[in-house]
Design an enzyme around this catalytic site. Structure first.
Site, short mmCIF file in Angstrom:
data_model
loop_
_atom_site.label_atom_id
_atom_site.label_comp_id
_atom_site.label_asym_id
_atom_site.label_seq_id
_atom_site.Cartn_x
_atom_site.Cartn_y
_atom_site.Cartn_z
N VAL A 109 -3.49 -52.84 21.53
CA VAL A 109 -4.28 -53.06 20.32
C VAL A 109 -5.35 -54.10 20.64
O VAL A 109 -5.04 -55.13 21.25
CB VAL A 109 -3.41 -53.54 19.15
CG1 VAL A 109 -4.26 -53.73 17.89
CG2 VAL A 109 -2.26 -52.59 18.89
N CYS A 110 -6.58 -53.80 20.26
CA CYS A 110 -7.67 -54.76 20.40
C CYS A 110 -7.80 -55.24 21.85
O CYS A 110 -7.81 -54.44 22.77
CB CYS A 110 -7.43 -55.91 19.43
SG CYS A 110 -8.88 -56.93 19.06
#
Length: 323
Positions: A109-110
């Site tokens: 994520v990210c």
């Protein structure tokens, strides 16, 4: 029918983004609400098993020590993003390099995608990350095929997502893959989010992808386009609304927003059509007219150009379920 539980192993570290952790975890944990489905066994680990302080100042207490964790078959290894200063915790990258590839599914994520790239786990793969560090990923890890626009990218067993809330979209996509659309839809409704945005949706909406014009007349035109996608949005008409000549308007609009008027209009119309295909049962012909395309063929051409698939294909994947 019952489902065997999958393991979800979440890596924590100092400076981690709390929503990158809790967003996907809430999605996976929601399976416990469904009778007959064992759901996911979720475990958090950190270097040394120590509590970590998130980028927002919250403290998270992990279940165990990273060193003792061994992802394998049936395990989704989730690497959230966090504060990035150009260096990484060596214990974390060494562990990922040694054990990350053994996971059945490897998810970031990210800026967690940068951790995977540092560990060599994205070499030769398509990947994305937060828009603000896509250029850095491409520069520092040339073996990675960086795709800066999508909110998430699947490449075999590896899935990478863009900033923060995109982790929720990706987690819902994985739940749908494991348990079906109806379960994912129920979870999305419970969390008050979209069922899931498709991975090839841009990280920004049309309005956010373009800069906001500095001058009031151009800002007003941007807003009017968004509110009237079915109207005549030719340069001549928009220029008249801004009280400028067509040539001056086109030049000023691109200078202040970073895109041409035609490109902005196309983004708005495709975005509007996408929402109608996802949320309504209107026919493609009706949606074409509502979005200013006039004919289904014009809408189809715009969808293939922008999203790489036809409106019918898009609706089959992301539209409302048949009752």
């Amino acid at each position: 029918m019952t489902w065997s539980p999958r393991n979800v192993l979440v890596v924590l570290y100092d400076g981690v983004q709390s929503l990158d952790v809790t967003g996907p975890v809430e999605v996976f944990a929601a399976i416990a609400r469904f009778p007959g489905r064992e759901g996911y066994a979720i475990r958090t680990v950190s270097p040394g098993g120590a509590p970590v302080r998130t980028s927002s100042g919250l403290t998270l207490v992990p279940d165990g020590d990273l060193e003792g964790a061994r992802p394998g078959a049936g395990t989704t290894l989730l690497v959230p993003g966090g504060r990035y200063r150009g260096d990484f915790e060596p214990r974390l990258t060494d562990w990922l390099r040694a054990h990350g590839g053994a996971a059945e599914r490897l998810v970031s994520v990210c800026t967690g995608g940068l951790l995977l790239a540092e560990a060599g786990l994205l070499d030769g793969r398509r990947a994305t990350t937060h828009w603000d560090v896509c250029d850095r990923m491409a520069r520092d890890y040339p073996a990675v095929v960086v795709e800066p626009d999508p909110i998430y990218v699947r490449d075999g067993p590896v899935a990478t997502s863009a900033g923060v809330t995109a982790g929720i979209d990706l987690a819902l996509a994985l739940v749908e893959e494991d348990h079906g659309r109806e379960v994912a839809l129920t979870i999305a409704r419970h969390l008050v989010v979209f069922l899931r945005r498709p991975g090839n949706q841009a990280q920004f909406s049309a309005q956010l992808a373009a800069q906001t014009a500095a001058r009031d007349p151009l800002r007003e035109v941007q807003q009017w386009i968004t509110e009237h996608p079915d109207s005549d949005l030719s340069v001549d008409t928009l220029a008249a609304r801004a009280r400028l000549s067509p040539r001056h308007f086109a030049r000023a609009f691109q200078a202040e927003t970073g895109v041409t008027p035609g490109r902005y209009v196309e983004r708005v119309r495709v975005e509007h059509a996408r929402r109608l295909l996802e949320e309504s049962v209107d026919g493609v012909a009706q949606i074409s007219r509502a979005c200013g395309y006039g004919t289904p063929e014009a809408l189809r051409r715009a969808f293939v150009k922008t999203l790489g698939q036809s409106p019918a294909e898009y609706r089959r994947r992301f539209g409302p379920p048949h009752r």
